[in-house]
Design a protein around this motif. Structure first.
Motif, PDB file in Angstrom:
ATOM      1  N   HIS A  70       0.960  -1.176  -0.082  1.00  0.00           N
ATOM      2  CA  HIS A  70      -0.096   0.130  -0.154  1.00  0.00           C
ATOM      3  C   HIS A  70       0.725   1.253  -0.005  1.00  0.00           C
ATOM      4  O   HIS A  70       0.128   2.472   0.368  1.00  0.00           O
ATOM      5  CB  HIS A  70      -0.857   0.056   1.225  1.00  0.00           C
ATOM      6  N   SER A  71       1.938   1.117  -0.202  1.00  0.00           N
ATOM      7  CA  SER A  71       2.820   2.411  -0.554  1.00  0.00           C
ATOM      8  C   SER A  71       3.902   2.118  -1.406  1.00  0.00           C
ATOM      9  O   SER A  71       4.481   1.254  -1.647  1.00  0.00           O
ATOM     10  CB  SER A  71       3.539   2.581   1.014  1.00  0.00           C
ATOM     11  N   ALA A  72       4.360   3.502  -1.944  1.00  0.00           N
ATOM     12  CA  ALA A  72       5.669   3.525  -2.980  1.00  0.00           C
ATOM     13  C   ALA A  72       6.109   4.755  -2.867  1.00  0.00           C
ATOM     14  O   ALA A  72       5.548   5.607  -2.238  1.00  0.00           O
ATOM     15  CB  ALA A  72       4.921   3.207  -4.257  1.00  0.00           C
ATOM     16  N   CYS A  73       7.313   4.836  -3.388  1.00  0.00           N
ATOM     17  CA  CYS A  73       8.267   6.053  -3.234  1.00  0.00           C
ATOM     18  C   CYS A  73       8.832   6.321  -4.569  1.00  0.00           C
ATOM     19  O   CYS A  73       9.145   5.684  -5.508  1.00  0.00           O
ATOM     20  CB  CYS A  73       9.078   6.072  -2.099  1.00  0.00           C
ATOM     21  N   ASN A  74       9.084   7.568  -4.967  1.00  0.00           N
ATOM     22  CA  ASN A  74       9.786   8.283  -5.938  1.00  0.00           C
ATOM     23  C   ASN A  74      11.064   8.741  -5.506  1.00  0.00           C
ATOM     24  O   ASN A  74      11.143   9.317  -4.489  1.00  0.00           O
ATOM     25  CB  ASN A  74       9.131   9.188  -6.587  1.00  0.00           C
ATOM     26  N   VAL A  75      12.181   8.479  -6.068  1.00  0.00           N
ATOM     27  CA  VAL A  75      13.668   9.008  -5.600  1.00  0.00           C
ATOM     28  C   VAL A  75      14.247  10.069  -6.374  1.00  0.00           C
ATOM     29  O   VAL A  75      14.198  10.230  -7.704  1.00  0.00           O
ATOM     30  CB  VAL A  75      14.616   7.878  -5.693  1.00  0.00           C
ATOM     31  N   ALA A  76      14.703  11.250  -5.498  1.00  0.00           N
ATOM     32  CA  ALA A  76      15.746  12.183  -6.506  1.00  0.00           C
ATOM     33  C   ALA A  76      16.912  12.468  -5.763  1.00  0.00           C
ATOM     34  O   ALA A  76      17.151  12.506  -4.516  1.00  0.00           O
ATOM     35  CB  ALA A  76      14.905  13.508  -6.526  1.00  0.00           C
ATOM     36  N   GLY A 110      22.421  11.488   0.168  1.00  0.00           N
ATOM     37  CA  GLY A 110      21.919  12.725  -0.832  1.00  0.00           C
ATOM     38  C   GLY A 110      20.555  12.371  -1.462  1.00  0.00           C
ATOM     39  O   GLY A 110      20.672  12.006  -2.611  1.00  0.00           O
ATOM     40  N   VAL A 111      19.639  11.941  -0.763  1.00  0.00           N
ATOM     41  CA  VAL A 111      18.378  11.449  -1.265  1.00  0.00           C
ATOM     42  C   VAL A 111      17.087  12.443  -0.832  1.00  0.00           C
ATOM     43  O   VAL A 111      17.023  12.521   0.359  1.00  0.00           O
ATOM     44  CB  VAL A 111      18.198   9.917  -1.135  1.00  0.00           C
ATOM     45  N   ALA A 112      16.302  12.631  -1.760  1.00  0.00           N
ATOM     46  CA  ALA A 112      14.573  13.116  -1.528  1.00  0.00           C
ATOM     47  C   ALA A 112      13.924  12.123  -1.845  1.00  0.00           C
ATOM     48  O   ALA A 112      13.949  11.511  -2.887  1.00  0.00           O
ATOM     49  CB  ALA A 112      14.586  14.641  -1.749  1.00  0.00           C
ATOM     50  N   PHE A 113      12.899  12.036  -1.181  1.00  0.00           N
ATOM     51  CA  PHE A 113      11.834  10.968  -1.492  1.00  0.00           C
ATOM     52  C   PHE A 113      10.272  11.747  -1.600  1.00  0.00           C
ATOM     53  O   PHE A 113       9.959  12.734  -0.952  1.00  0.00           O
ATOM     54  CB  PHE A 113      11.536  10.095  -0.343  1.00  0.00           C
ATOM     55  N   LEU A 114       9.666  11.048  -2.489  1.00  0.00           N
ATOM     56  CA  LEU A 114       8.321  11.539  -2.666  1.00  0.00           C
ATOM     57  C   LEU A 114       7.827  10.227  -2.245  1.00  0.00           C
ATOM     58  O   LEU A 114       7.822   9.093  -2.753  1.00  0.00           O
ATOM     59  CB  LEU A 114       7.697  11.831  -3.806  1.00  0.00           C
ATOM     60  N   PHE A 115       6.846   9.791  -1.020  1.00  0.00           N
ATOM     61  CA  PHE A 115       6.157   8.720  -0.493  1.00  0.00           C
ATOM     62  C   PHE A 115       4.789   9.190  -0.744  1.00  0.00           C
ATOM     63  O   PHE A 115       4.136   9.866  -0.479  1.00  0.00           O
ATOM     64  CB  PHE A 115       6.068   8.635   0.949  1.00  0.00           C
ATOM     65  N   ALA A 116       4.369   7.769  -1.452  1.00  0.00           N
ATOM     66  CA  ALA A 116       2.821   7.836  -1.628  1.00  0.00           C
ATOM     67  C   ALA A 116       2.058   6.624  -1.058  1.00  0.00           C
ATOM     68  O   ALA A 116       3.023   5.412  -1.328  1.00  0.00           O
ATOM     69  CB  ALA A 116       2.657   7.616  -3.214  1.00  0.00           C
ATOM     70  N   GLY A 117       1.004   6.822  -0.453  1.00  0.00           N
ATOM     71  CA  GLY A 117       0.391   5.661   0.358  1.00  0.00           C
ATOM     72  C   GLY A 117      -0.892   5.900   0.355  1.00  0.00           C
ATOM     73  O   GLY A 117      -1.360   6.622   0.654  1.00  0.00           O
ATOM     74  N   TYR A 118      -1.302   4.710   1.071  1.00  0.00           N
ATOM     75  CA  TYR A 118      -2.746   4.545   1.367  1.00  0.00           C
ATOM     76  C   TYR A 118      -2.846   3.985   2.635  1.00  0.00           C
ATOM     77  O   TYR A 118      -2.469   2.782   2.942  1.00  0.00           O
ATOM     78  CB  TYR A 118      -3.615   3.833   0.270  1.00  0.00           C
ATOM     79  N   ASP A 119      -3.840   4.456   3.654  1.00  0.00           N
ATOM     80  CA  ASP A 119      -4.026   3.916   4.920  1.00  0.00           C
ATOM     81  C   ASP A 119      -5.383   3.945   5.298  1.00  0.00           C
ATOM     82  O   ASP A 119      -6.248   5.008   4.753  1.00  0.00           O
ATOM     83  CB  ASP A 119      -3.075   3.949   6.111  1.00  0.00           C
ATOM     84  N   GLU A 120      -6.139   3.342   6.077  1.00  0.00           N
ATOM     85  CA  GLU A 120      -7.500   3.371   6.259  1.00  0.00           C
ATOM     86  C   GLU A 120      -7.823   4.658   7.463  1.00  0.00           C
ATOM     87  O   GLU A 120      -8.708   5.120   7.682  1.00  0.00           O
ATOM     88  CB  GLU A 120      -8.171   2.068   7.056  1.00  0.00           C
ATOM     89  N   HIS A 121      -6.690   5.203   7.736  1.00  0.00           N
ATOM     90  CA  HIS A 121      -6.890   6.403   8.771  1.00  0.00           C
ATOM     91  C   HIS A 121      -7.136   7.739   8.039  1.00  0.00           C
ATOM     92  O   HIS A 121      -7.887   8.403   8.435  1.00  0.00           O
ATOM     93  CB  HIS A 121      -5.693   6.661   9.776  1.00  0.00           C
ATOM     94  N   TYR A 122      -6.151   7.720   7.228  1.00  0.00           N
ATOM     95  CA  TYR A 122      -6.232   9.141   6.390  1.00  0.00           C
ATOM     96  C   TYR A 122      -6.231   9.156   4.860  1.00  0.00           C
ATOM     97  O   TYR A 122      -6.221  10.197   4.292  1.00  0.00           O
ATOM     98  CB  TYR A 122      -4.878   9.960   6.781  1.00  0.00           C
TER      99      TYR A 122
END
Lengths: 202, 275
Positions: free
Chosen positions: B71-77, B131-143
């Motif tokens: 239920h989660s994934a990320c993008n890396v820069a 030396g990394v920035a992330f974009l985290f994308a995910g789904y949970d039942e709380h939010y």
């Protein structure tokens, strides 16, 4: 084995009942012990086993849940998550220093507007049940609950079944357990419905 | 002046700054752009694929988008090698939570764990930051669906839409103008005054749906990359949605699907130009 702990699910919650005897060998230390320990605002577990493990394990678990809520902006663990956490702790300790506790964990979840009951033993077996019992009490209570349980019980009907179980134990169980404590867990939280002896008395 | 205080990660400068952390953040501004957009029915993450040499073997897996759990994934820069370590950490954490609770980890907890791990490298051990920035994308039942951004300092924040990597400022300004739409005034009138006007300056923002978000993401990348050089091979589009069973679906769009989105964006821009 000697501790009587049993519980039953009803429409909108769960009931957990336990005897109030604290004894070892031929001596009764206490007859007003509360063996149904509150874990979070809407969950509690009835614990059968030596008083040391009862207290140690239940305090460890309930404080872990309190920490979780504090660390995570007030999010509460669902009853299923709580039960699985407990089981995991029992399993981890099993081959090191086992907790000799047999548990019935009951909780109410706002998301499903219903209660759920989980049966767990000291070997870290876990199962979800509509009704269940731990120890010798199971020999007496399960038959009654098998016969009288139905889907969609009201709280009063469920309490009646629990009272029947208590009466059966008083008549047929060799050990004299004169006091029982009944707790209800529903949308309003955890509260005592009835006790034989007030745990607050010294 | 700063030179004396910038070689050690674990030392503050006289102005109260951690230069190594700031330099790490700078390093990411050279990396391929990633844009993340929260939609009402999912999340979109798009990234610039930088091909440094024609001799490179075609990538078998993405070097930008990574699945962390169901239920989660990320993008890396940033530095891919650094990112791999952190992605392992994230996957472990997600897996261990599920082992303990038999439930998926709430997204913010996962992000916070990775960020705490990063923070340690700004305070202990004398090792350089990641030396990394992330974009985290995910789904949970709380939010529900959530989008988070994190950087080498270990800071993180939740976003409706954001950009990291090269030319992120240009991307962000485009998002500020074009993300979401405002509730119409007329709707409140239709209510018959049932809802009290809160007097709040912010009207409720209407989130785009995933298709709109994909187009917006492409627009952002068009702006941050050389617009003339954009092609489906240079962009990677990722979307996360729920399937009919309520489970997360991770989709990396194929070359054809990407081209479709890019074409519709081109058509939109051309039409706007005609007006």
């Amino acid at each position: 084995m000697a501790d009587s702990v049993f519980g039953i699910e009803f429409d909108g919650g769960v009931i957990i009942a336990a005897d109030q005897t604290n004894a070892r060998s031929i001596l009764t230390y206490q007859s007003n012990l509360d063996k149904v320990v509150q874990l979070s605002s809407h969950s509690a577990m009835g614990v059968a086993g030596p008083n040391s493990d009862l207290v140690n394990f239940s305090e460890y678990i309930s404080k872990n849940f309190a920490l979780y809520q504090l660390s995570n902006d007030g999010i509460q663990l669902s009853t299923a998550a709580q039960a699985n956490f407990c089981r995991n702790e029992l399993a981890a300790a099993l081959r090191k220093g086992p907790y000799q506790v047999n548990i019935l964990l009951g909780g109410y979840d706002k998301k499903t507007s219903s209660g759920s009951l989980y049966w767990m033993d000291y070997l870290a077996a876990l199962t979800k049940l509509k009704y269940g019992a731990q120890g010798y009490a199971s020999n007496f209570c399960l038959s009654i609950m098998d016969r009288d349980y139905k889907e969609g019980l009201t709280q009063d009907e469920a309490v009646q079944i629990v009272e029947k179980c208590i009466q059966e134990l008083k008549v047929r169980f060799l050990l004299n357990q004169s006091n029982f404590l009944i707790k209800v867990i529903d949308k309003d939280g955890v509260r005592v419905v009835k006790f034989g002896a007030d745990p607050a008395d010294n | 002046m700063a030179r004396r205080y910038d070689s050690s990660t674990t030392t503050f400068s006289p102005e109260g700054r951690l230069h190594q952390v700031e330099y790490a953040i700078e390093a990411i501004n050279n990396a391929g752009t990633c844009v993340g957009i929260l939609a009402k029915d999912g999340i979109v993450m798009a990234s610039e694929k930088r091909v440094t040499s024609g001799l490179l073997a075609p990538a078998k897996t993405s070097e930008k988008t990574y699945k962390l759990s169901q239920h989660s994934a990320c993008n890396v820069a940033g530095l891919t090698a650094d990112a791999n370590i952190l992605i392992d950490q994230a996957r472990l954490r997600a897996g261990r939570y599920e082992y303990q609770y038999c439930e998926p980890i709430p997204i913010e907890q996962l992000v916070e764990h990775v960020c705490n791990y990063k923070q340690a490298y700004t305070q202990y051990g004398g090792l350089r930051p990641f030396g990394v920035a992330f974009l985290f994308a995910g789904y949970d039942e709380h939010y529900g669906f959530q989008l988070y951004q994190s950087d080498p300092s270990g800071n993180y924040s939740g976003w409706k839409a954001t950009v990291i990597g090269a030319n992120n400022q240009a991307g962000k300004s485009l998002l500020k103008n074009e993300y979401g739409s405002q509730e119409e005034d007329t709707e409140e009138g239709k209510d018959g005054g049932e809802e009290m006007k809160t007097g709040d300056a912010d009207k409720k923002l209407i989130l785009p749906d995933v298709q709109e978000a994909l187009r917006l993401a492409v627009k952002v990348l068009n702006k941050t990359m050389d617009a003339t050089a954009t092609s489906p091979d240079k962009m990677e589009l990722f979307s996360m949605t729920l399937d009919t069973n309520g489970n997360c679906k991770h989709t990396i769009l194929s070359s054809d699907e990407t081209k479709e989105v890019m074409d519709s964006v081109d058509a939109e821009t051309a039409a706007a130009g005609d007006m």
